[in-house]
Scaffold this active site. Sequence first.
Site, PDB file in Angstrom:
ATOM      1  N   LYS A 123      -8.244   2.484  -9.590  1.00 22.97           N
ATOM      2  CA  LYS A 123      -8.460   1.360 -10.488  1.00 22.97           C
ATOM      3  C   LYS A 123      -9.067   1.860 -11.798  1.00 22.97           C
ATOM      4  CE  LYS A 123      -9.989  -2.374  -8.329  1.00 22.97           C
ATOM      5  NZ  LYS A 123     -11.064  -3.101  -7.584  1.00 22.97           N
ATOM      6  N   ARG A 138      -1.498  -1.027 -10.728  1.00 24.80           N
ATOM      7  CA  ARG A 138      -1.254   0.058  -9.770  1.00 24.80           C
ATOM      8  C   ARG A 138       0.227   0.043  -9.409  1.00 24.80           C
ATOM      9  NH1 ARG A 138      -4.778  -2.995  -5.234  1.00 24.80           N
ATOM     10  NH2 ARG A 138      -3.576  -4.908  -5.253  1.00 24.80           N
ATOM     11  N   ARG A 173      29.102  16.421  21.950  1.00 23.11           N
ATOM     12  CA  ARG A 173      28.856  16.698  23.368  1.00 23.11           C
ATOM     13  C   ARG A 173      30.113  16.344  24.143  1.00 23.11           C
ATOM     14  NH1 ARG A 173      23.952  14.106  21.665  1.00 23.11           N
ATOM     15  NH2 ARG A 173      22.147  15.477  21.969  1.00 23.11           N
ATOM     16  N   GLU A 225      18.873  28.101  22.020  1.00 24.55           N
ATOM     17  CA  GLU A 225      17.917  27.200  22.669  1.00 24.55           C
ATOM     18  C   GLU A 225      17.160  27.907  23.774  1.00 24.55           C
ATOM     19  OE1 GLU A 225      20.151  23.945  24.351  1.00 24.55           O
ATOM     20  OE2 GLU A 225      21.815  25.243  24.878  1.00 24.55           O
ATOM     21  N   ASP A 243      15.559  21.902  23.649  1.00 29.96           N
ATOM     22  CA  ASP A 243      15.402  22.900  24.704  1.00 29.96           C
ATOM     23  C   ASP A 243      14.570  24.082  24.225  1.00 29.96           C
ATOM     24  OD1 ASP A 243      16.582  21.637  26.760  1.00 29.96           O
ATOM     25  OD2 ASP A 243      18.564  22.514  26.484  1.00 29.96           O
ATOM     26  N   GLY A 295      -9.052  -4.894   0.044  1.00 29.91           N
ATOM     27  CA  GLY A 295     -10.031  -5.737   0.719  1.00 29.91           C
ATOM     28  C   GLY A 295     -11.114  -5.000   1.487  1.00 29.91           C
ATOM     29  N   TYR A 298      22.633  23.892   7.584  1.00 34.05           N
ATOM     30  CA  TYR A 298      22.842  22.468   7.849  1.00 34.05           C
ATOM     31  C   TYR A 298      21.869  21.945   8.899  1.00 34.05           C
ATOM     32  CZ  TYR A 298      25.265  23.627  12.231  1.00 34.05           C
ATOM     33  OH  TYR A 298      25.560  24.093  13.477  1.00 34.05           O
ATOM     34  N   CYS A 343      20.643  21.275  15.618  1.00 38.56           N
ATOM     35  CA  CYS A 343      21.076  19.978  16.120  1.00 38.56           C
ATOM     36  C   CYS A 343      19.970  19.470  17.027  1.00 38.56           C
ATOM     37  CB  CYS A 343      22.409  20.084  16.854  1.00 38.56           C
ATOM     38  SG  CYS A 343      22.412  21.205  18.248  1.00 38.56           S
ATOM     39  N   MET A 376     -13.517  -2.804   0.217  1.00 40.13           N
ATOM     40  CA  MET A 376     -14.797  -2.673  -0.467  1.00 40.13           C
ATOM     41  C   MET A 376     -14.923  -3.845  -1.428  1.00 40.13           C
ATOM     42  SD  MET A 376     -14.951   1.415  -0.863  1.00 40.13           S
ATOM     43  CE  MET A 376     -13.450   1.391  -1.777  1.00 40.13           C
ATOM     44  N   GLY A 430      19.129  24.463  19.162  1.00 35.96           N
ATOM     45  CA  GLY A 430      18.923  23.261  19.952  1.00 35.96           C
ATOM     46  C   GLY A 430      17.425  23.141  20.144  1.00 35.96           C
ATOM     47  N   HIS A 437      17.352   8.895  30.014  1.00 33.39           N
ATOM     48  CA  HIS A 437      18.790   8.830  29.723  1.00 33.39           C
ATOM     49  C   HIS A 437      19.095   7.670  28.776  1.00 33.39           C
ATOM     50  CE1 HIS A 437      22.919   7.418  30.670  1.00 33.39           C
ATOM     51  NE2 HIS A 437      23.186   8.713  30.576  1.00 33.39           N
TER      52      HIS A 437
HETATM   53  P1  ADP Z   1      -9.797  -6.114  -5.561  1.00 30.81           P
HETATM   54  O1  ADP Z   1      -9.652  -4.651  -5.525  1.00 30.81           O
HETATM   55  O2  ADP Z   1     -10.228  -6.748  -4.288  1.00 30.81           O
HETATM   56  O3  ADP Z   1      -8.624  -6.771  -6.227  1.00 30.81           O
HETATM   57  P2  ADP Z   1     -11.110  -6.404  -8.090  1.00 30.81           P
HETATM   58  O4  ADP Z   1     -12.166  -5.477  -8.500  1.00 30.81           O
HETATM   59  O5  ADP Z   1      -9.765  -6.158  -8.685  1.00 30.81           O
HETATM   60  O6  ADP Z   1     -11.059  -6.391  -6.510  1.00 30.81           O
HETATM   61  O7  ADP Z   1     -11.631  -7.865  -8.452  1.00 30.81           O
HETATM   62  C1  ADP Z   1     -11.477  -9.045  -7.689  1.00 30.81           C
HETATM   63  C2  ADP Z   1     -10.987 -10.182  -8.597  1.00 30.81           C
HETATM   64  O8  ADP Z   1     -11.878 -10.359  -9.698  1.00 30.81           O
HETATM   65  C3  ADP Z   1      -9.646  -9.860  -9.208  1.00 30.81           C
HETATM   66  O9  ADP Z   1      -8.898 -11.055  -9.241  1.00 30.81           O
HETATM   67  C4  ADP Z   1      -9.978  -9.425 -10.597  1.00 30.81           C
HETATM   68  O10 ADP Z   1      -8.953  -9.682 -11.507  1.00 30.81           O
HETATM   69  C5  ADP Z   1     -11.213 -10.247 -10.912  1.00 30.81           C
HETATM   70  N1  ADP Z   1     -12.051  -9.542 -11.876  1.00 30.81           N
HETATM   71  C6  ADP Z   1     -12.617  -8.343 -11.729  1.00 30.81           C
HETATM   72  N2  ADP Z   1     -13.287  -7.966 -12.804  1.00 30.81           N
HETATM   73  C7  ADP Z   1     -13.164  -8.991 -13.693  1.00 30.81           C
HETATM   74  C8  ADP Z   1     -13.646  -9.222 -15.015  1.00 30.81           C
HETATM   75  N3  ADP Z   1     -14.368  -8.319 -15.672  1.00 30.81           N
HETATM   76  N4  ADP Z   1     -13.322 -10.379 -15.603  1.00 30.81           N
HETATM   77  C9  ADP Z   1     -12.576 -11.280 -14.972  1.00 30.81           C
HETATM   78  N5  ADP Z   1     -12.092 -11.144 -13.715  1.00 30.81           N
HETATM   79  C10 ADP Z   1     -12.379 -10.001 -13.074  1.00 30.81           C
HETATM   80 MG    MG Z   2      -7.832  -6.128  -7.814  1.00 34.18          MG
HETATM   81 MG    MG Z   3      20.239  21.919  25.219  1.00 30.60          MG
END
Ligand code: ADP
Ligand code: MG
Ligand code: MG
Length: 933
Positions: free
Chosen positions: A23, A340, A562, A791, A815, A103, A898, A878, A105, A812, A456
Amino acid sequence: MSESWVYAFEEGNGKDKRLLGGKGANLCEMTQMGLNVPPGFVITTEACLSYLDTDDHSLPEGMMDEVQSQMRALEEKTGKRFGDAESPLLVSVRSGSAMSMPGMMDTILNLGLNKDTLAGLIRQTNNERFGYDAYRRFIQLFGKVALGVPDELFDEQFEFVKQQVGAKVDVALQAEDMRDVSERFLKVVNDHTGKPFPDDPYDQLEIAIKAVFNSWMGKRAVDYRREFHITPELANGTAVNVVTMVFGNLGNDSATGVAFTRNPGTGENHLYGEYLVNAQGEDVVAGIRTPKPVHEMGEEMPDLYRQLLELRDKLERHYREVQDFEFTIEKGNLYCLQTRNGKMNASAMVRTSVEMQREGLLNKEEALLRVDPEHLEQMLYPRLDPDYRADALARGLAASPGAASGQAIFDADRAEALGKQGLKVILVREETKPEDIHGFFASQGILTSRGGKTSHAAVVARGMGKPCVAGAEGIEVDTQLRKAFAGDAVVKEGDVITIDGTTGNIYLGEVPMVEADFSEELKILLSWADESARLHVMANAATPDDARRAIKYGAMGIGLCRTERMFNASDRLPIVLEMIVADTPEQRQAALDKLLPIQPGDFKGIFKVMSPRPVTIRLLDPPIHEFLPSEHQLEDEIAHLRQLRGAVHGMEVLADTIALLGAEAPGPASRLPQTIHELGDTRLVDNVLTRKEAILRKAKALREINPMLGHRGVRLGLTYPEIYSMQIRAILEAAAECVREGIDVHPEIMVPQVCTAQELRRVREYVENAHRAVESSYGVTLNYQFGTMMEVVRACMRADNMAAAAEFFSFGTNDLTQATFSFSREDAENKFLPMYNERGVLQDNPFEVLDVKGVGRLMKLAVEWGRSAKPDLKVGICGEHGGHPASIRFCHDVGLNYVSCSAPRVPIARLAAAHANILAGQGREGVATDKAA
Ligand code: ADP
Ligand code: MG
Ligand code: MG
């Protein structure tokens, strides 16, 4: 070590995701390319690691000083002041490591608010409700993330206030209600932590930074990294991004949203996403309000929509990759808050690769490299509709990918009969045997209640590209009753079931499917792959139908045909039995003479389909007793026949009696004795009985202690020369017939289980004799190649000698892996391999992932030695490893010509072969054979 702990978005290196997190790096990059990103800075992952490394969790020296000077810079850029009562600066504190961990951290928004700054915010925006709303959000997020106050305590208070004022939805709350909420929230924090909520903005900032650092070692994040194999090499520590807040909830000229630069479901080239007017970022994700599709912005905010499309173009042109981005509009100003690389399904990946190459964004190599070969599997097999929710009846092993529905049928004959009528059937057995093969052809898929991934059923289904769930032990199959039981459920013959060989799940009824999608774009991408690859990709195929499928998938030949299936087709098996039961070479020859006219047809069909591509045919490999019914079954049958003989004898007596009476009472009854006589002819039963007894004797005589290491392959070929001679003759005759018809054929004859060059030379003699005979009797010139499977360990050690007697080698690896480890695959996988893998004794299952360090090293030596004797020796592989991308890279690196794999994996292998050549060309390392184990 980098020079600073902290980098402004203007100065951070946007390529250094390890240091700045994904990020953070992208926020720097976007800032530097001139996109409208709110001002901010990144605290490095090194700061995080240094902090986590101290016993008392103290921040690295000087870090907070750097943070403070960065904050002053933000104040200058924004004209606001952190902690100022007039014009307060608010920031978000966001986590972000080198790998995306959605989600896992936390992010804190609106940091910097307290009683004073709140007043300033309200004055500035002239919006009291907005101010208190921001404040209560901040208290809850900060309380939860930084102070460890459980969410429920806040939610309770929020619900209480809502009830008190009779509000059903959040937006119904007024300014004073929000104030009430924030006061209650402050009290929650005080009660729970025993301390007042921190008011000093710099205290808030420091606590928040530490909380984000700590979240790296939080249980959620640690579990996530383990689950998705995110090692410290991939991501180590989290960065912290401090970003000036922008508000999408300042009225109807404000909004927030997320979008993909292209449709991630289809790959279509249009902006795809959602937005909400007058809302904060989290509202879109949280699902509190239903967002609108982004194209509606075109009418609602036409000018901003145009800007958004511009942003999209800039992002794609810069990153040359589909982007998944967050944006916020504050009072008519568009900001980009994150970008991203977009995660897409396989069809979308393929389509965007081809289109982005055409648009000039990528060159062909880049377009190839961005598609993960394994990912293609999704497109090559039908699969269950991912949106459909169904409860599985039971679960077995995912033995052959793809999904299928059909009537459950409990024996191969019936499956064949119904299949021929055009009905969809699933063959359901406890386990399958070679004599069930005709049932496989007629079925959509195979389900067994016993056996592993190498049973089999699994092996044959994979070869045919049909879905298979094997070893579903939760199901009891009763072939006598023609029913299957799973818990309380009963599946009767004819009931429709669905199996998913990709997951191993079994369902009652028909589950909707998404068809395999061998799209035009995929064909184009794979044609580029073929141009870029050095390895040729062949298919394993045993019938003309298989061969046609192989071509559809782009196979450049057949690497393994085969021949055993040609022996157990239902019209052949009786003759094969005759051949096995024969006591003298003459009797055996007589049986083989009946087979000879039939077999060229098999080969000719394949040659015709494959022309002008090479077809490698392996002479008979399995132990001969595999074509016999089991001793147990024979004994049962013989016992029944003996009983029957008693009964038939009784009928003879009965017939005589009736005949006597019949003489006195003419009419239909007089014909009866004759009928009974015909039915009750003991000679008929005696005949069958004698035959069965002979087969049983033979089965007992052929019984081996260890059949897989016993009388099979070339050993059989040398002890019963008639069998191989017949096969060789059939192959060459088929080729000769093709040549006569003007069809260009390239047969290759391959000998299995060879351990010494002597064996090879002897079989070669049969080939040469047959070749002379066929050429002269057909009056044509016939080209062919002669080669050997590799093999057996000894064959590898004698590779130079072997090469002198062969034009090609084909490893092979199934084997060869068994032989190198001295593991029997089935026993290993069922008994100890899982434990070995779990405890790290072995990293992978060597039957799935080629063991480069051991088996691979042996292969490498064999290639070197072989080519030292014959420089132009053709070498391939193979067996299932041939379709595995990492193994393919290895095959490329050791100079194979190959790989050959089951037809549906051919596209995966073609792409992997291209990757191997491109990556090797770029000097990127594969797995070396001499890396420490
Ligand atoms: P996550 O990785 O869970 O998406 P983010 O750090 O991107 O977490 O932020 C969570 C939400 O808060 C996102 O929708 C992001 O756009 C919003 N957000 C983060 N920083 C700001 C900011 N400086 N101003 C406005 N919205 C923000
Ligand atoms: Mg985000
Ligand atoms: Mg064989």
